[in-house]
Write an enzyme that holds these catalytic residues in place. Structure first.
Site, PDB file in Angstrom:
ATOM      1  N   ASP A   1     -22.524 127.559   2.998  1.00  0.00           N
ATOM      2  CA  ASP A   1     -21.104 127.249   3.183  1.00  0.00           C
ATOM      3  C   ASP A   1     -20.400 128.411   3.906  1.00  0.00           C
ATOM      4  OD1 ASP A   1     -21.501 124.906   1.513  1.00  0.00           O
ATOM      5  OD2 ASP A   1     -21.752 126.368  -0.085  1.00  0.00           O
TER       6      ASP A   1
ATOM      7  N   HIS B   1     -20.618 124.697  -4.816  1.00  0.00           N
ATOM      8  CA  HIS B   1     -21.250 124.183  -3.591  1.00  0.00           C
ATOM      9  C   HIS B   1     -21.104 122.662  -3.603  1.00  0.00           C
ATOM     10  CE1 HIS B   1     -23.940 123.584  -0.275  1.00  0.00           C
ATOM     11  NE2 HIS B   1     -24.800 122.909  -1.013  1.00  0.00           N
TER      12      HIS B   1
HETATM   13  N1  LIG Z   1     -27.542 124.964  -2.039  1.00  0.00           N
HETATM   14  C1  LIG Z   1     -27.605 124.525  -0.808  1.00  0.00           C
HETATM   15  O1  LIG Z   1     -26.846 124.990   0.064  1.00  0.00           O
HETATM   16  C2  LIG Z   1     -28.581 123.465  -0.400  1.00  0.00           C
HETATM   17  C3  LIG Z   1     -29.356 122.833  -1.326  1.00  0.00           C
HETATM   18  N2  LIG Z   1     -30.243 121.857  -0.968  1.00  0.00           N
HETATM   19  C4  LIG Z   1     -31.040 121.241  -2.044  1.00  0.00           C
HETATM   20  O2  LIG Z   1     -32.347 121.805  -2.031  1.00  0.00           O
HETATM   21  C5  LIG Z   1     -33.239 120.907  -2.701  1.00  0.00           C
HETATM   22  C6  LIG Z   1     -34.538 120.741  -1.922  1.00  0.00           C
HETATM   23  O3  LIG Z   1     -34.274 120.125  -0.687  1.00  0.00           O
HETATM   24  P1  LIG Z   1     -35.462 119.712   0.306  1.00  0.00           P
HETATM   25  O4  LIG Z   1     -36.435 120.810   0.481  1.00  0.00           O
HETATM   26  O5  LIG Z   1     -34.809 119.131   1.496  1.00  0.00           O
HETATM   27  O6  LIG Z   1     -36.139 118.529  -0.526  1.00  0.00           O
HETATM   28  P2  LIG Z   1     -37.606 117.908  -0.350  1.00  0.00           P
HETATM   29  O7  LIG Z   1     -37.607 116.623  -1.103  1.00  0.00           O
HETATM   30  O8  LIG Z   1     -38.021 117.920   1.071  1.00  0.00           O
HETATM   31  O9  LIG Z   1     -38.514 118.962  -1.114  1.00  0.00           O
HETATM   32  C7  LIG Z   1     -38.376 119.215  -2.472  1.00  0.00           C
HETATM   33  C8  LIG Z   1     -39.736 119.606  -2.977  1.00  0.00           C
HETATM   34  O10 LIG Z   1     -39.570 120.025  -4.316  1.00  0.00           O
HETATM   35  C9  LIG Z   1     -40.682 119.571  -5.062  1.00  0.00           C
HETATM   36  N3  LIG Z   1     -40.314 119.550  -6.468  1.00  0.00           N
HETATM   37  C10 LIG Z   1     -39.613 118.638  -7.153  1.00  0.00           C
HETATM   38  N4  LIG Z   1     -39.523 118.968  -8.440  1.00  0.00           N
HETATM   39  C11 LIG Z   1     -40.151 120.153  -8.571  1.00  0.00           C
HETATM   40  C12 LIG Z   1     -40.401 121.003  -9.667  1.00  0.00           C
HETATM   41  N5  LIG Z   1     -39.992 120.705 -10.883  1.00  0.00           N
HETATM   42  N6  LIG Z   1     -41.102 122.139  -9.444  1.00  0.00           N
HETATM   43  C13 LIG Z   1     -41.548 122.452  -8.213  1.00  0.00           C
HETATM   44  N7  LIG Z   1     -41.362 121.675  -7.143  1.00  0.00           N
HETATM   45  C14 LIG Z   1     -40.655 120.541  -7.319  1.00  0.00           C
HETATM   46  C15 LIG Z   1     -40.982 118.188  -4.467  1.00  0.00           C
HETATM   47  O11 LIG Z   1     -42.319 117.791  -4.748  1.00  0.00           O
HETATM   48  C16 LIG Z   1     -40.747 118.445  -2.987  1.00  0.00           C
HETATM   49  O12 LIG Z   1     -41.917 118.849  -2.308  1.00  0.00           O
HETATM   50  C17 LIG Z   1     -32.451 119.618  -2.898  1.00  0.00           C
HETATM   51  O13 LIG Z   1     -31.936 119.565  -4.221  1.00  0.00           O
HETATM   52  C18 LIG Z   1     -31.317 119.769  -1.914  1.00  0.00           C
HETATM   53  O14 LIG Z   1     -30.191 118.986  -2.259  1.00  0.00           O
HETATM   54  C19 LIG Z   1     -30.399 121.499   0.333  1.00  0.00           C
HETATM   55  C20 LIG Z   1     -29.657 122.107   1.315  1.00  0.00           C
HETATM   56  C21 LIG Z   1     -28.678 123.120   1.018  1.00  0.00           C
HETATM   57  O1  LIG Z   2     -25.563 118.210   1.351  1.00  0.00           O
HETATM   58  C1  LIG Z   2     -26.644 118.233   0.748  1.00  0.00           C
HETATM   59  O2  LIG Z   2     -27.016 117.414  -0.088  1.00  0.00           O
HETATM   60  C2  LIG Z   2     -27.546 119.392   1.049  1.00  0.00           C
HETATM   61  C3  LIG Z   2     -26.702 120.582   0.914  1.00  0.00           C
HETATM   62  O3  LIG Z   2     -26.419 121.041  -0.168  1.00  0.00           O
HETATM   63  C4  LIG Z   2     -26.001 121.051   2.118  1.00  0.00           C
HETATM   64  O4  LIG Z   2     -26.393 120.763   3.245  1.00  0.00           O
HETATM   65  O5  LIG Z   2     -25.006 121.756   1.942  1.00  0.00           O
END
Ligand SMILES: NC(=O)C1=CN([C@@H]2O[C@H](COP(=O)(O)OP(=O)(O)OC[C@H]3O[C@@H](n4cnc5c(N)ncnc54)[C@H](O)[C@@H]3O)[C@@H](O)[C@H]2O)C=CC1
Ligand SMILES: O=C([O-])CC(=O)C(=O)O
Length: 328
Positions: free
Chosen positions: A162, A190
């Site tokens: 952000d 967030h």
């Molecule tokens: N804070 C932020 O600014 C942001 C947060 N996110 C969040 O990050 C997270 C991951 O996003 P992506 O990588 O795109 O998702 P993704 O679905 O591509 O990958 C997530 C991975 O986590 C694994 N996983 C699920 N539960 C697990 C556990 N208990 N232990 C270990 N691995 C586990 C899954 O098998 C998968 O491979 C989501 O919750 C998303 O919303 C995404 C973008 C920004």
């Molecule tokens: O928007 C979402 O779900 C993933 C995220 O947290 C971001 O891009 O800020």
């Protein structure tokens, strides 16, 4: 003499963010070009996920990174977090179109209880934890509450994406380089209620607020653009942000570990009562990092609009906490 390797645990290592993150950690972009790392990678105990993780590890191997001193695949947080110095908790379900991040609490919250407990049991006592998985603030709060033997300050949530989004919007509006912008911050959760605040920001010593001089743009363009950027990316890509999220995670950990050189950055951290935010609330604050510690920028004046925005994002966080209180 070369440095002793440090242990870096990454969860969700076979996911989209994992794929954009691991290669940069292994190349030294997070902890420095002289710091060897051992990657302790966690994925769910599922054949497909573990196989995908093996593939990512084969690619890491094929990069022949000089700083990659070791690499392990895990399906249990109790082994993945053993003696870890840094833990990037990414693994969890991302949202799809039309969802809010808070809706993920029901599916993702439990992950952070188990992982908080595992960190409590086996991680280094100085572990630096960054929660990326959404809803990031409340998941970080859950992990912190599940790890009573670790210092609270070691648990943080990612608001750096952000912060970076806000920097780019200000750079575009003022026509000045991103690197020239100082003293920007994002308060709170967030989520779309976050309050990106450029009242104190400067460019080459000049007030950004005075340069822009457009309160309507602040309220009607800037705040909604930054606050809803995640949803806009999902709408455009069909998937949530990954490379920019990984980049923000690198920025967050690098500055925490190596210092922000006097610059303000935004971190989600457990409040100590700063700005009347109740103790322990995992809240985005402006901080400066030095010597492996973050320090909140205190004493900033609040106007009515800022107070109102901070109250809204705080209420949302307190409601999220209340919804999972029975779990922790
Ligand atoms: N804070 C932020 O600014 C942001 C947060 N996110 C969040 O990050 C997270 C991951 O996003 P992506 O990588 O795109 O998702 P993704 O679905 O591509 O990958 C997530 C991975 O986590 C694994 N996983 C699920 N539960 C697990 C556990 N208990 N232990 C270990 N691995 C586990 C899954 O098998 C998968 O491979 C989501 O919750 C998303 O919303 C995404 C973008 C920004
Ligand atoms: O928007 C979402 O779900 C993933 C995220 O947290 C971001 O891009 O800020």
């Amino acid at each position: 003499m070369s440095k002793k390797p440090v242990r870096v645990a990454v969860t969700g290592a076979a996911g989209q963010i994992g794929y954009a993150l691991l290669f940069r950690i292994a190349s030294g972009e997070m902890l420095g070009k002289d710091q060897p790392v051992i990657l302790q990678l966690l994925e769910i105990p599922d054949e497909k996920a573990q196989k995908a993780l093996k593939g990512v590890m084969m690619e890491l191997e094929d990069c022949a990174f000089p700083l990659l001193a070791g690499m392990e695949a895990h399906s249990d947080p109790m082994t993945a977090f053993k003696d870890t110095d840094y833990a990037l908790l990414v693994g969890s379900r991302p949202r799809g179109p039309g969802m809010e991040r808070a809706e993920l609490l029901a599916v993702n919250g439990a992950i952070f209880i188990a992982q908080g407990k595992a960190l409590n049991a086996v991680a280094s006592r100085n572990v630096k934890v960054l929660v990326v998985g959404n809803p990031a603030n409340t998941n970080a709060w859950i992990a912190m509450k599940s790890a009573p033997d670790l210092p609270r300050k070691n648990f943080t949530a990612m608001l750096r994406l952000d912060h970076n989004r806000a920097l780019s919007q200000i750079a575009a509006k003022t026509g000045k380089p991103v690197s020239s912008i100082e003293k920007l911050c994002v308060w709170g959760n967030h989520s779309p209620t976050m309050y990106a605040d450029y009242r104190f920001a400067t460019i080459e010593g000049q007030s950004v607020k005075e340069m822009i001089n457009d309160e309507t743009w602040n309220r009607e363009v800037f705040l909604p653009t930054v606050g809803k950027r995640g949803a806009a990316i999902i709408e455009a890509r069909g998937l949530s942000s990954a490379a920019s999220a990984a980049n923000a995670a690198i920025d967050h950990m690098r500055d925490w570990a190596l210092g922000s050189n006097g610059r303000w950055v935004t971190m989600g951290i457990p409040s100590d009562g700063w700005y009347d935010i109740p103790k322990d609330t995992m809240f985005g604050f402006p901080v400066v990092c030095e010597g492996g510690e973050y320090k909140v920028v205190e004493g900033l004046p609040m106007d009515d609009f800022s107070r109102e925005r901070i109250a809204i994002t705080l209420k949302e966080l307190l409601d999220e906490q209340a919804a999972v209180k029975h779990l922790v």
